[in-house]
Design an enzyme around this catalytic site. Structure first.
Site: not given
Ligand code: BV8
Ligand code: ZN
Length: 244
Positions: A71, A106, A109, A124, A191-192
């Site tokens: 990832r 959340q 990245d 997160h 986008g969740t």
């Protein structure tokens, strides 16, 4: 212009307390697989319990490390997309006139930061940072190779500094995010899938306190029927127009 959009444009102009709350969908147009989209979702191919949980790590730390390494490579190879860039530019512009804008994500990245958003609240954690699985100490940078799984000075295994299922969110970050939501006049959920708690509760808390809640998502979610306005589209297409 759609009545809702012109009303929203007015609210954007007049609002001085605003939250942008993002999930994996904001990074989808950067090529980062989301979690639950059936055809591309990470969970479609892996089980979250196995890979994103302390039990999974205890059972098979190497598999978990290799999944995060995969990832992380995708994140490093990805570029921020127009959604990240529109958010960063909008916040920079808004902060010149009122400091009351908060970005809560959340996502782990790091793409918001690479787009120029300085200090998102990372509920997160962030997969580019490491910590000790035993003592919680900062684990420094990623190792060059995973031939030997990296360890802390205390002897414990290091792990990515993300929040796994069954783990509590960082208390201070969650408290700041909650406070921002409770003060917000305008709350964007972008986008969740609105499925993962306690993060998913933030827009509901804000709504109960009177915020105008806008959802940006090509698909409906459990939040949709509570939102004041649902913009059914991709974040990379909607945000540059909306926040310009
Ligand atoms: C907690 C970091 C208290 C790791 C993540 C049993 C045991 C223990 C807990 C639970 C349990 N059952 C339920 C729970 C609670 C659990 C939970 O909510 N589970 C859900 C699945 C039901 N929550 C927790 O465990 C949390 N901790 O409760 O602690 C506690 C403490 C001790 C003991 C017990 C309880 C911790 C949750 C955090 C987990 N970590 N990530 C990693 O990334 O590897 S969660 C993971 O999901 C990511 O962070 C992700 O961000 C998050 C949410 O997903 P989304 O971001 O919404 O992504 P998703 O794919 O779902 O949706 C994408 C959306 O984008 C879709 O709607 C799609 O339509 C849209 N989209 C697609 N393309 C676009 C788009 N939108 C716009 N534009 C596009 N182009
Ligand atoms: Zn340690």
């Amino acid at each position: 212009m759609h009545a809702g959009i012109s009303d929203l444009a007015r609210r954007l102009r007049d609002c001085d307390r605003l939250v942008l709350f993002t999930g994996a969908g904001v990074s989808a147009e950067s090529g980062i697989p989301t979690f639950r989209d059936a055809q591309t979702g990470l969970w479609a191919r892996y089980s979250p319990e196995q890979l994103a949980s302390p039990e999974g790590f205890r059972t098979d730390p190497r598999t978990v490390w290799e999944w995060y390494a995969w990832r992380r490579e995708k994140c490093l190879a990805a570029a921020p997309n127009p959604a990240h860039l529109a958010i960063a530019e909008f916040i920079a512009e808004l902060q010149r006139r009122s400091p009351g804008v908060t970005l809560i994500t959340q996502n782990v990245d790091g793409l918001h930061q690479r787009a120029g958003s300085e200090a998102p609240l990372e509920l997160h954690g962030n997969l580019h940072r490491l910590k000790c699985f035993r003592c919680g100490a900062d684990g420094g940078d990623w190792p060059e190779t995973l031939d030997l799984l990296p360890r802390c000075a205390c002897g414990g295994l290091l792990r990515p500094a993300v929040v796994w299922f069954g783990e509590s969110l960082p208390g201070e970050v969650l408290a700041q995010a909650s406070e921002a939501g409770l003060q917000a006049g305008l709350f964007f959920s972008i986008g969740t899938s609105s499925l993962v708690y306690p993060a998913a509760d933030l827009p509901f808390q804000a709504k109960r306190r009177g915020a105008f809640v806008v959802e940006i998502n090509p698909q409906p979610t459990p939040l949709s029927r509570h939102a004041d306005l649902c913009l059914h589209g991709a974040a990379g297409g909607v945000l540059p127009r909306l926040l310009a």
